[in-house]
Design an enzyme around this catalytic site. Structure first.
Site, PDB file in Angstrom:
ATOM      1  CG  HIS A   7       6.136  -2.763   1.600  1.00 55.47           C
ATOM      2  ND1 HIS A   7       6.080  -3.757   1.216  1.00 55.47           N
ATOM      3  CD2 HIS A   7       5.284  -1.729   1.477  1.00 55.47           C
ATOM      4  CE1 HIS A   7       5.188  -4.049   0.513  1.00 55.47           C
ATOM      5  NE2 HIS A   7       4.131  -2.658   0.507  1.00 55.47           N
ATOM      6  CD  GLU A  34       2.646   0.199   2.884  1.00 54.24           C
ATOM      7  OE1 GLU A  34       1.375   0.651   2.610  1.00 54.24           O
ATOM      8  OE2 GLU A  34       3.587  -0.623   3.413  1.00 54.24           O
ATOM      9  CG  ASP A  36      -0.294  -2.380   4.599  1.00 56.61           C
ATOM     10  OD1 ASP A  36      -0.513  -1.941   3.577  1.00 56.61           O
ATOM     11  OD2 ASP A  36       0.460  -3.014   4.668  1.00 56.61           O
ATOM     12  CG  HIS A  49      -0.858  -6.238   3.541  1.00 57.14           C
ATOM     13  ND1 HIS A  49      -0.867  -7.601   2.368  1.00 57.14           N
ATOM     14  CD2 HIS A  49      -0.980  -5.630   2.523  1.00 57.14           C
ATOM     15  CE1 HIS A  49      -1.127  -6.716   1.535  1.00 57.14           C
ATOM     16  NE2 HIS A  49      -0.774  -5.414   0.908  1.00 57.14           N
ATOM     17  CD  GLU A 109      -1.770   0.412   1.080  1.00 52.50           C
ATOM     18  OE1 GLU A 109      -0.981  -0.103   1.317  1.00 52.50           O
ATOM     19  OE2 GLU A 109      -2.794  -0.494   0.490  1.00 52.50           O
TER      20      GLU A 109
END
Ligand code: G3P
Ligand code: MG
Length: 254
Positions: A7, A34, A36, A49, A109
């Site tokens: 993450h 993952e 962002d 993020h 994301e």
């Protein structure tokens, strides 16, 4: 076999969303990460993020109001420890270079741009296609309009609908929570990406599967929860601690 994704990288141990965090995740046994994405003022997709850069850099302000060149002068590592001093913000392009040589899957994301604009979708797909990684990307967002746009531009890319009650901007959250498998399947997505709190319900993973959806869950840092997820057929387990979670998942999947 479940895939383990770091993450924002191995973010328990290294500054999140940096090269150091991504490389450590892979070294610790993750299948991928993952991460962002935001767009800079000059339209470059970057790995970050928060909208604000104050938490994780030595600068101030909003990522979308700064150019890539301005962001690049800042230190995104020192806040986590002296040993990470000098970590730079990564462009999506650089992140995909790392992913291409070391990861089985990367979950990108899309963060909701404060300007309502689908340019972030176009730029992200352009970068993924440039790296020939369409078949190794899971694209997700809390903003389903961005995901619909992505589906229309690149139907072959895997799409995952994120949901979490704590996400204040998610306007359709009440409709999602009434029956997440049916709601997300009706969007035409491939994955449901719930916060771990929503996987406690008995039989929920099976119901997603019956609707033709894979499950990518976040954030799982407890080994016994990760093992339960793997045994129930969760496809991607997203964790801040890829070292202990990869080991735990291998124990039940091998
Ligand atoms: O993609 C899963 C998770 O990262 C969503 O929440 O706020 O950590 O980006 P957040
Ligand atoms: Mg995220």
């Amino acid at each position: 076999m479940s895939l383990v994704l770091g993450h924002r990288g191995a973010s328990a141990y290294a500054p999140d969303n940096t090269r150091a965090a991504f490389e450590l995740a892979v070294k610790q046994g993750a299948d991928g990460v993952e991460t962002d994405i935001h767009l800079t003022k000059d339209g470059i997709p970057v790995i970050q993020h928060n909208y604000e850069i104050d938490r994780n850099s030595n600068g101030h302000g909003n990522v979308e109001e700064m150019t890539f060149e301005e962001l690049r002068t800042l230190d995104f590592g020192s806040w986590k420890g002296e040993e990470f001093k000098g970590e730079k913000i990564l462009s999506l392009d650089e992140c995909l270079e790392i992913a291409d040589r070391s990861m089985r899957l990367i979950n990108l994301e899309l963060k909701q741009a404060q300007k309502v604009d689908s340019l972030i979708v176009e730029k992200t797909i352009e970068a993924v296609k440039k790296h020939k990684m369409v078949d190794r990307v899971l694209l997700s967002s809390f903003d389903y309009h961005l995901l619909q746009k992505a589906r229309s531009l690149c139907p072959e890319m895997l799409i995952g609908g994120l949901y979490d009650e704590a996400e204040v901007d998610q306007t359709d959250i009440y409709d999602i929570l009434k029956d997440a498998p049916a709601y997300i399947a009706a969007q035409g997505f491939d994955f449901a990406n719930p916060h771990i709190n929503y996987l406690c319900e008995e039989g929920i993973v099976e119901r997603f599967t019956q609707h033709g959806l894979g499950v990518a869950v976040w954030t799982v840092d407890k080994p016994y929860i990760a093992q339960l997820c793997a045994q129930r057929g969760v496809k991607c387990i997203i964790t801040n601690k890829p070292d202990i979670i990869s080991k735990a998942v291998r124990e039940v999947c091998d």
